[in-house]
Design a protein around this motif. Structure first.
Motif, short mmCIF file in Angstrom:
data_model
loop_
_atom_site.label_atom_id
_atom_site.label_comp_id
_atom_site.label_asym_id
_atom_site.label_seq_id
_atom_site.Cartn_x
_atom_site.Cartn_y
_atom_site.Cartn_z
N ALA A 180 0.84 -1.19 0.00
CA ALA A 180 0.00 0.00 0.00
C ALA A 180 0.87 1.25 0.00
CB ALA A 180 -0.91 -0.01 1.24
N GLU A 181 0.29 2.36 -0.33
CA GLU A 181 1.02 3.63 -0.34
C GLU A 181 1.68 3.88 1.01
OE1 GLU A 181 0.08 8.39 -0.91
OE2 GLU A 181 -1.32 6.89 -1.67
N GLY A 182 2.95 4.31 0.95
CA GLY A 182 3.66 4.63 2.18
C GLY A 182 4.31 3.44 2.85
N ARG A 183 4.25 2.27 2.21
CA ARG A 183 4.83 1.07 2.80
C ARG A 183 6.13 0.69 2.09
NH1 ARG A 183 1.15 2.31 5.78
NH2 ARG A 183 -0.25 0.86 6.88
N MET A 184 7.01 0.01 2.81
CA MET A 184 8.20 -0.57 2.24
C MET A 184 7.87 -1.93 1.62
SD MET A 184 11.00 1.35 2.76
CE MET A 184 9.97 2.71 2.20
N ALA A 185 8.68 -2.36 0.67
CA ALA A 185 8.49 -3.64 0.01
C ALA A 185 9.58 -4.61 0.41
CB ALA A 185 8.54 -3.44 -1.51
#
Length: 434
Positions: free
Chosen positions: A59-64
């Motif tokens: 989701a937006e604002g998350r690290m992968a």
């Protein structure tokens, strides 16, 4: 804010730069249908290696997370084993390892002697998001299979905590990040089997929570901290640098990314060792016995590298193609087709899997730092390989690329420093001591 396509509330996963065809595949993955397929171009069609991202798109604002799990085909490990045994290689299944194990990795990077004698009393921290309920049990399977000493909570070798240090109030579980955790724990074990391991689980995949977990790892005494995640750069990164990554005397390693040429954070932090990825294969014709090239499968699949848009250049980095921080510093194996063996059981059929991605290379390099010894209290260990640049302490990777760019060395391997592999891969521990 960091942005990504296919945003889904609080759904951690892998951030990618994708074209229309890849976007369609990603959409299938998010919906739970199909597997992303990536061909090993050097292999015949019958042995093409396929894989999928362990984590869904964030989701937006998350690290992968950067873990890539092999789903089919014949890996480099299986080909080498079949050649040695004189049999036809078979596709992987979960019953036996199909990737490189500890002895392979130690041999490839000149670490066999150091791994046997060094590391006692030193702690490698693994920072990831969410909880893996089976982390300790799966680690035990890996270590037992490969003849490594037990590393358990009971004997004081293993500890799992939340980002606040709690051993009981842990984050919610997540199957994708659990695969990432298994990969990280197994690679730390493979390189430094005598080390203690501290797993710090952030409550979500935001930079604030993961950064808080980094701080907790350092507060608990870890001198080596591996981070196998990343995302797009933002104007907040310099603030994150000072809040989470400025820890003198601590070796902090970060995956450079799996989407080919382009900078990611926190690999772009001037305080960390940015770790790129290679394809690693046995080569009987060389003195080393192994050969490496830049990992690239397609224009959107390969090791990250590039110029930061925000982070200042550290004083020890002197290349002229980037006015700010250049990624990477060093590298290790990351190509799933030449991937590493991992045991995992949470959310998948319990058994052996092969993984790649720069999620593998980051904990490998953290392990090398641990074998090399405790960094001096005022040092920034990202500098250490630069001091050894151009010496036999590093394997110079001189072939391959991870895309196209206007300044060639930032995306193409060459003699000496280049973006995809930095100064090269470890040959022993001396380039990581200081």
């Amino acid at each position: 804010m960091r942005t990504s396509p296919h945003a889904r509330p609080d759904a951690p996963g892998r951030r990618r730069r994708i074209g229309s065809a890849a976007a369609a595949t990603a959409a299938l993955l998010l919906a739970g249908f199909g597997t992303a397929t990536h061909a090993d171009a050097a292999a015949p069609s019958s042995s093409k290696v396929t894989w999928t991202s362990a984590c869904s798109t964030p989701a937006e604002g998350r690290m992968a997370c950067k873990a890539l799990r092999v789903t089919g085909g014949v890996t480099a490990f299986q080909k080498a084993k079949a050649k040695a045994d004189g049999v036809t290689p078979k596709a992987a299944d979960a019953s036996t390892p199909s990737g490189y194990g500890p002895s392979d990795l130690q041999s490839a990077y000149g670490l066999t002697s150091a791994a046997a004698s060094n590391g006692s009393g030193r702690t490698i921290a693994i920072v990831d998001a969410y909880d893996d309920p089976n982390a300790e049990a799966d680690l035990a399977k890996y270590r037992s299979y490969y003849g490594l000493s037990a590393c358990t909570t009971a004997n004081g070798c293993f500890k799992k905590v939340s980002q606040t240090g709690s051993t009981t109030s842990l984050p919610s579980a997540n199957t994708g990040w659990a695969e990432e955790i298994s990969l990280d724990l197994d690679m730390a074990s493979a390189i430094c089997p005598n080390c203690n391991i501290l797993l710090v689980e952030a409550k979500s995949a935001t930079m604030a929570n993961l950064g808080t977990a980094v701080n907790e790892a350092v507060a608990l005494g870890a001198k080596y901290v591996s981070n196998s995640y990343g995302g797009s750069e933002s104007s907040s990164d310099t603030t994150y640098d000072s809040s989470y990554f400025n820890h003198p005397g601590v070796a902090i390693t970060v995956s450079a990314g799996d989407s080919g040429y382009g900078a990611e954070y926190p690999a772009a932090s001037k305080y960390v060792t940015a770790v790129g990825g290679t394809a690693l294969s046995k080569a009987a014709s060389t003195t080393r016995g192994w050969t490496e090239s830049v990992w690239k499968t397609s224009s959107t699949e390969g090791t990250g590298s590039g110029c930061s848009s925000y982070d200042a250049k550290p004083t020890w980095q002197t290349d002229t193609g980037c006015t700010k921080r250049t990624i990477s510093d060093v590298a290790a194996v990351a190509d799933p087709a030449t991937g590493v063996s991992v045991y995992d059981s949470y959310g998948v059929t319990a058994g052996w899997y092969t993984f790649g991605g720069t999620s593998a290379s980051s904990p490998i390099i953290a392990g090398v730092y641990a074998l090399a010894g405790t960094p001096s209290s005022s040092s920034y260990p990202a500098k250490f390989p630069y001091t050894a640049a151009g010496t036999s302490a590093l394997n110079d990777v001189t072939s391959g690329n991870n895309g196209t760019c206007s300044t060639t060395y930032l995306c193409t391997a060459q003699s000496g420093y280049d973006g995809p592999t930095g100064w090269g891969t470890p040959q022993g521990v001396s380039a990581f001591a200081g």
